[in-house]
Write a protein that holds these residues in place. Structure first.
Motif, short mmCIF file in Angstrom:
data_model
loop_
_atom_site.label_atom_id
_atom_site.label_comp_id
_atom_site.label_asym_id
_atom_site.label_seq_id
_atom_site.Cartn_x
_atom_site.Cartn_y
_atom_site.Cartn_z
N VAL A 80 -15.00 68.27 5.03
CA VAL A 80 -16.56 68.22 5.11
C VAL A 80 -17.22 68.95 4.52
CG1 VAL A 80 -18.39 68.45 7.09
CG2 VAL A 80 -16.60 68.34 7.70
N ASN A 81 -18.15 69.14 3.15
CA ASN A 81 -19.37 68.95 2.56
C ASN A 81 -20.32 69.22 3.67
OD1 ASN A 81 -17.62 70.03 0.18
ND2 ASN A 81 -16.61 68.20 0.74
N ALA A 82 -21.68 70.59 4.16
CA ALA A 82 -21.97 70.30 4.53
C ALA A 82 -23.35 71.62 4.14
CB ALA A 82 -22.12 69.84 5.75
N GLY A 83 -24.84 71.41 3.85
CA GLY A 83 -25.16 72.64 3.83
C GLY A 83 -24.96 73.89 2.27
N GLY A 84 -24.09 73.33 1.45
CA GLY A 84 -23.48 74.35 0.90
C GLY A 84 -22.32 75.18 1.13
N TRP A 85 -21.57 74.37 1.86
CA TRP A 85 -20.30 75.30 2.14
C TRP A 85 -19.77 73.44 2.26
CZ3 TRP A 85 -18.33 72.62 6.77
CH2 TRP A 85 -19.37 72.48 7.96
N MET A 86 -18.09 74.45 2.54
CA MET A 86 -16.91 72.95 2.18
C MET A 86 -15.83 73.33 2.65
SD MET A 86 -14.87 71.89 -0.79
CE MET A 86 -13.67 70.62 -0.59
N GLY A 87 -15.48 72.68 3.39
CA GLY A 87 -14.25 72.95 4.75
C GLY A 87 -13.24 71.49 5.10
N GLN A 88 -12.08 71.85 5.86
CA GLN A 88 -11.73 71.15 6.53
C GLN A 88 -11.84 70.84 8.23
OE1 GLN A 88 -7.77 70.35 4.58
NE2 GLN A 88 -7.33 71.99 4.88
N PHE A 179 -25.97 63.58 10.58
CA PHE A 179 -26.55 63.60 9.35
C PHE A 179 -26.33 64.87 8.07
CE2 PHE A 179 -30.02 63.75 6.30
CZ PHE A 179 -29.75 62.51 5.93
N PHE A 180 -26.39 65.50 9.06
CA PHE A 180 -26.07 66.69 8.09
C PHE A 180 -24.48 66.65 7.28
CE2 PHE A 180 -24.43 70.92 7.83
CZ PHE A 180 -25.00 71.72 7.24
N ALA A 181 -23.45 66.66 8.45
CA ALA A 181 -22.06 66.29 8.85
C ALA A 181 -22.19 65.37 7.36
CB ALA A 181 -21.50 65.95 9.48
N SER A 182 -23.02 64.13 7.03
CA SER A 182 -22.57 63.11 6.45
C SER A 182 -23.42 63.15 4.34
CB SER A 182 -22.53 61.58 7.01
OG SER A 182 -22.52 61.03 8.14
N ALA A 183 -24.71 63.77 5.00
CA ALA A 183 -25.59 63.87 3.67
C ALA A 183 -24.98 64.46 2.77
CB ALA A 183 -26.59 65.08 3.96
N ASP A 184 -23.87 65.35 2.57
CA ASP A 184 -23.72 65.95 0.91
C ASP A 184 -22.75 64.40 0.67
OD1 ASP A 184 -24.71 68.13 1.31
OD2 ASP A 184 -23.71 69.20 0.70
N ALA A 185 -21.67 63.29 1.34
CA ALA A 185 -21.38 62.56 1.05
C ALA A 185 -22.10 61.37 -0.14
CB ALA A 185 -20.32 61.80 1.86
N PHE A 186 -23.17 60.91 0.85
CA PHE A 186 -23.53 60.10 0.05
C PHE A 186 -24.97 61.07 -1.23
CE2 PHE A 186 -23.16 58.26 4.14
CZ PHE A 186 -23.07 56.92 3.59
N PHE A 187 -25.06 62.18 -0.76
CA PHE A 187 -26.38 62.79 -2.12
C PHE A 187 -25.70 63.23 -2.89
CE2 PHE A 187 -28.94 61.45 1.64
CZ PHE A 187 -29.25 60.49 1.03
N SER A 188 -24.56 64.18 -2.93
CA SER A 188 -24.03 65.10 -3.96
C SER A 188 -22.17 65.32 -4.32
CB SER A 188 -23.83 66.27 -3.42
OG SER A 188 -23.12 67.81 -4.02
N THR A 189 -20.87 65.29 -3.36
CA THR A 189 -19.88 64.87 -3.93
C THR A 189 -19.20 63.30 -3.77
OG1 THR A 189 -19.39 64.77 -0.98
CG2 THR A 189 -19.32 66.53 -2.26
N HIS A 190 -19.95 62.46 -3.27
CA HIS A 190 -19.68 61.03 -3.21
C HIS A 190 -18.24 60.64 -2.54
CE1 HIS A 190 -22.60 60.42 -6.57
NE2 HIS A 190 -23.29 60.38 -5.50
N ASP A 191 -17.89 61.80 -1.16
CA ASP A 191 -15.83 62.17 -0.86
C ASP A 191 -16.54 60.97 -0.23
OD1 ASP A 191 -13.76 61.99 -0.52
OD2 ASP A 191 -14.28 64.47 0.44
N PHE A 192 -16.86 59.31 -0.41
CA PHE A 192 -16.24 58.30 0.59
C PHE A 192 -15.45 58.56 1.86
CE2 PHE A 192 -19.45 57.07 -2.14
CZ PHE A 192 -21.11 57.26 -1.67
#
Length: 224
Positions: A80-88, A179-192
């Motif tokens: 999960v990438n969200a708000g600048g942080w990354m974790g699993q 939405f917060f948890a999903s946003a980076d997947a669409f607008f940054s990492t593209h980790d679908f």
């Protein structure tokens, strides 16, 4: 102009009614999990690594909460990438009003906590996290064995230590965090792939809780 105003008024009324309805529902429903039980279960493993204790923690949760904890073959870790942080994370329970998951980060990571219609509690099993609350001028540090509470509609800067892992419990309107948890997947990492794993876990959790609720309702009907 009149049509636009009527449409706006209609949707404003819908939003207000939905907000009131959800608030009333949350204030009056019963919940499966308690903070005390989860804290007791998590702190049994204080100071141990995720490699050593993860499976035992899940087994203990399964023993305590039965089918409300997802089976091992239905839960797995994903990024999960969200708000600048990354974790699993590994979701263990998901419903519309509660979730339980294990959070882990192998590398140090920091960013924004997000702001949700949820109370979130982190039980720090190993490692550490820092929290910089809004409108404050200092950082609070939380180490293994400490419980960290994030009240609903608040936000903070967060910093997670390498090798840290927590048991996390959310209570409130769970979809408000999606939405917060999903946003980076669409607008940054593209980790679908990770995003799909998250949506799959959410769907499996909702389906399992719906099945258990239906089973309980049918049993109640026959008992009465």
């Amino acid at each position: 102009m009149a049509g636009w105003m009527k449409t706006s008024l209609f949707w404003l009324t819908v939003i207000i009614a939905a907000t009131y309805g959800i608030s009333y529902w949350l204030d009056n429903k019963s919940f499966i999990f308690t903070h005390g039980d989860l804290e007791d279960l998590a702190m049994k493993f204080k100071g141990t690594t995720i490699q050593k204790s993860f499976k035992t923690l899940v087994r203990d949760l399964k023993h305590r909460y039965g089918p409300h904890i997802l089976d091992a073959d239905k839960s797995s870790f994903f990024f999960v990438n969200a708000g600048g942080w990354m974790g699993q994370v590994c979701p263990l329970h998901v419903s519309l009003t509660e979730y339980v998951l294990v959070f882990n980060t192998v590398q140090e990571s920091r960013g924004h906590s997000g702001r949700y219609w949820l109370n979130i509690t982190d039980f720090v099993i190993d490692g550490w996290m820092e929290q910089w609350k809004e409108q404050t001028f200092r950082v609070e540090n939380f180490t293994a064995g400490v419980t960290v509470f994030h009240p609903w509609l608040t936000s903070a800067g967060v910093h997670f230590g390498a090798g840290s892992w927590f048991l996390e419990y959310g209570r409130g309107f769970v979809p408000s965090s999606m939405f917060f948890a999903s946003a980076d997947a669409f607008f940054s990492t593209h980790d679908f792939i990770s995003w799909f794993a998250m949506i799959k876990a959410f769907g499996l959790g909702l389906a399992q809780e719906a099945f258990l609720s239906a089973e309980e309702f049918i049993a109640h009907v026959f008992d009465s």
